[in-house]
Design an enzyme around this catalytic site. Structure first.
Site, PDB file in Angstrom:
ATOM      1  N   ASP A 173     -15.674 -19.442  -8.726  1.00 41.25           N
ATOM      2  CA  ASP A 173     -14.663 -20.191  -7.966  1.00 41.25           C
ATOM      3  C   ASP A 173     -13.986 -21.376  -8.662  1.00 41.25           C
ATOM      4  O   ASP A 173     -12.790 -21.402  -8.826  1.00 41.25           O
ATOM      5  CB  ASP A 173     -15.297 -20.731  -6.675  1.00 41.25           C
ATOM      6  CG  ASP A 173     -16.018 -19.639  -5.894  1.00 41.25           C
ATOM      7  OD1 ASP A 173     -16.100 -18.503  -6.380  1.00 41.25           O
ATOM      8  OD2 ASP A 173     -16.490 -19.934  -4.793  1.00 41.25           O
ATOM      9  N   GLU A 181     -29.528 -20.670  -6.446  1.00 44.05           N
ATOM     10  CA  GLU A 181     -28.181 -20.135  -6.706  1.00 44.05           C
ATOM     11  C   GLU A 181     -27.808 -20.339  -8.174  1.00 44.05           C
ATOM     12  O   GLU A 181     -27.223 -19.478  -8.806  1.00 44.05           O
ATOM     13  CB  GLU A 181     -27.180 -20.848  -5.784  1.00 44.05           C
ATOM     14  CG  GLU A 181     -25.777 -20.259  -5.814  1.00 44.05           C
ATOM     15  CD  GLU A 181     -24.827 -20.965  -4.848  1.00 44.05           C
ATOM     16  OE1 GLU A 181     -25.199 -22.025  -4.304  1.00 44.05           O
ATOM     17  OE2 GLU A 181     -23.713 -20.442  -4.646  1.00 44.05           O
TER      18      GLU A 181
HETATM   19  C1  9WN Z   1     -16.664 -18.241  -1.701  1.00 46.90           C
HETATM   20  C2  9WN Z   1     -21.785 -15.830  -2.266  1.00 46.90           C
HETATM   21  C3  9WN Z   1     -20.572 -16.328  -3.044  1.00 46.90           C
HETATM   22  C4  9WN Z   1     -20.488 -15.675  -4.442  1.00 46.90           C
HETATM   23  C5  9WN Z   1     -19.446 -16.355  -5.321  1.00 46.90           C
HETATM   24  C6  9WN Z   1     -19.730 -17.851  -5.326  1.00 46.90           C
HETATM   25  C7  9WN Z   1     -19.700 -18.413  -3.901  1.00 46.90           C
HETATM   26  C8  9WN Z   1     -18.120 -18.640  -1.977  1.00 46.90           C
HETATM   27  C9  9WN Z   1     -18.289 -20.114  -1.650  1.00 46.90           C
HETATM   28  O1  9WN Z   1     -20.675 -17.746  -3.131  1.00 46.90           O
HETATM   29  O2  9WN Z   1     -18.400 -18.304  -3.349  1.00 46.90           O
HETATM   30  O3  9WN Z   1     -16.509 -16.866  -1.867  1.00 46.90           O
HETATM   31  O4  9WN Z   1     -18.233 -20.449  -0.460  1.00 46.90           O
HETATM   32  O5  9WN Z   1     -18.438 -20.943  -2.564  1.00 46.90           O
HETATM   33  O6  9WN Z   1     -18.830 -18.510  -6.150  1.00 46.90           O
HETATM   34  O7  9WN Z   1     -19.523 -15.812  -6.620  1.00 46.90           O
HETATM   35  O8  9WN Z   1     -20.163 -14.323  -4.307  1.00 46.90           O
HETATM   36  O9  9WN Z   1     -22.939 -15.934  -3.048  1.00 46.90           O
END
Ligand code: 9WN
Length: 445
Positions: free
Chosen positions: A170, A408
């Site tokens: 992101d 994470e």
């Molecule tokens: C937005 C779920 C997801 C991952 C992504 C990570 C994060 C979300 C957030 O979490 O993104 O999609 O709210 O930050 O960047 O890679 O799939 O784990």
């Protein structure tokens, strides 16, 4: 935790995060289904519960849009305390949309690669689950076709991304300049929820988050229609990592189509995508002077000069020739100013080069080590015979989960855990490494 404890712990975590047909990436921070999370989680599940792995993939694909897109967030059970909630996307009732509440974006298409690995480890499923595998293969074909066509902004067949969330990385520094150029207009009312469970300095900065919301707002004003999105989204990039993941997935889709005896025309279409990507990939992304793959900003009309972990992902797809692969490894992966452990870091692989100005070892995507990135890059390194480097990434990842639990992401300096806890793909990929039975990677760090 020893390896003997690690496997049951990881399996229990996946069971606990099971929401009924899909697995939450983390119980508090991410209580819905995320596209590439679920694919990677299915790989872990397949090692101890193959029917449950199939269910994970079934739920993911059940949200496919009529135009072929497989969305990035799927809300099978409706809203929770996660922002954005399903209605924020305004995707309900779109003629080209899907029947399950979802976001209007997609995510890295790792599914074909994962499905191939599952089938190779369980060859009987090609007869026992033949009908469902065909359905999966058709859905994946439609999704890849959508990526190569509906998201083709310049006739190259390389898909472009309209929001940093589509990259899965992101707020990587590779997107922050392109984001700075986006002026957030008047935003719909919203309240961030991502700092309820995770420290503020481990999450995206407010100015970046505002732009994420602005881009969603623009997408919904454009009714998530392809052509207007390509014409008008203020953020439009070609991501070397995403395109490489798709290329590898096209290879695996071709294998799937051949294994399932699909018509020649289908195989030829996939071969066409493979040939096109091979023809344009290096010209678009390779920086000969720096010896790096760099992403491309279609709005600014140039490569984004930021050195991040994305540079190593083309190895996964066999895209670099041996000379370019050697430069990636020698000049960057083994370089302690950039990625290798050294004075200022103890664990690989930082998600951005340590000498990048926006490197931040605990902030989301700006430096921390991610388990799924070590998985992707180690697979790529093995493809080129860099076994010692691949083993080192797996060893570091396992050392981190052993010491800190399934987090994470992790601070590359001391390995301390950051971000969400009880993180599903960190558990699933540890299972994959340990249950594949690769002995040398089990040694303690
Ligand atoms: C937005 C779920 C997801 C991952 C992504 C990570 C994060 C979300 C957030 O979490 O993104 O999609 O709210 O930050 O960047 O890679 O799939 O784990």
């Amino acid at each position: 935790m020893t390896d003997n404890d690690l496997i049951p712990h990881a399996q229990t975590l996946l069971r606990q995060n099971d929401a009924g047909g899909f697995t939450k990436p983390s119980p508090t921070q991410y209580p819905h289904l995320w596209n590439w999370d679920s694919a990677l989680i299915a790989l872990g599940l397949a090692h101890f519960d193959l029917p449950r792995a199939f269910a994970e993939i079934r739920t993911l694909l059940s949200a496919q849009w009529r135009d072929g897109m497989v969305p990035h967030i799927i809300y099978p059970h409706g809203a929770s305390d996660y922002f954005p909630p399903p209605e924020f996307w305004q995707t309900a009732g779109l003629p080209h949309g899907g029947d399950v509440p979802s976001s209007g974006l997609t995510q890295p298409p790792v599914l074909a690669t994962i499905l191939r690995k599952i089938i190779e480890a369980n060859p009987d499923c090609t007869t026992q689950n033949a009908t469902e595998l065909l359905q999966f293969a058709h859905a994946i074909f439609k999704w890849h076709k959508w990526l190569h066509t509906a998201r083709d902004a310049d006739g190259s067949g390389l898909p472009c991304l309209i929001h940093p969330w589509e990259s899965g990385t992101d707020n990587s520094p590779r997107w922050l300049h392109a984001l700075d150029a986006v002026t957030p207009g008047e935003l719909p009312p919203f309240k961030r929820k991502d700092m309820q469970h995770v420290a503020t300095d481990e999450r995206p900065r407010p100015q970046d988050y505002e732009r994420f919301v602005h881009l969603i707002n623009t997408g919904r004003q454009l009714k998530w229609e392809h052509k207007p999105l390509l014409d008008e989204m203020p953020f439009l990039v070609q991501d070397a990592m995403f395109c490489a993941i798709l290329h590898r997935a096209d290879e695996d889709l071709l294998w799937l189509a051949q294994t399932l005896a699909q018509p020649k025309a289908i195989c030829q279409e996939v071969e066409g995508w493979l040939a096109r990507t091979r023809a344009v990939f290096d010209a678009r992304f390779w920086d000969e002077e720096r010896g790096l793959y760099l992403d491309y900003d279609l709005r600014a009309g140039g490569r984004i000069p930021v050195n991040t972990i994305a540079t190593f992902v083309p190895l996964l797809a066999g895209l670099p020739d041996a000379g370019k692969a050697a430069r990636l490894v020698q000049e960057h992966l083994r370089n302690a100013d950039e990625y290798a452990p050294g004075e200022n870091s103890a664990f690989g692989l930082p998600s951005a080069a340590k000498n990048e100005p926006l490197y931040a070892p605990r902030r989301y995507w700006c430096g921390p080590v991610w388990i799924q990135m070590n998985w992707l890059v180690s697979e790529g390194l093995r493809r080129y015979g860099y076994t010692a480097e691949a083993d080192a990434l797996v060893r570091d990842a396992l050392a981190l989960v052993r010491r800190e639990g399934f987090r994470e992401y992790y601070d590359p300096r001391d390995g301390s855990g950051c971000g969400a806890k009880q993180f599903s793909w960190s558990a699933a990929l540890a299972i994959d490494w340990l249950m594949r039975g690769n002995k040398e990677i089990r040694e303690e760090k």
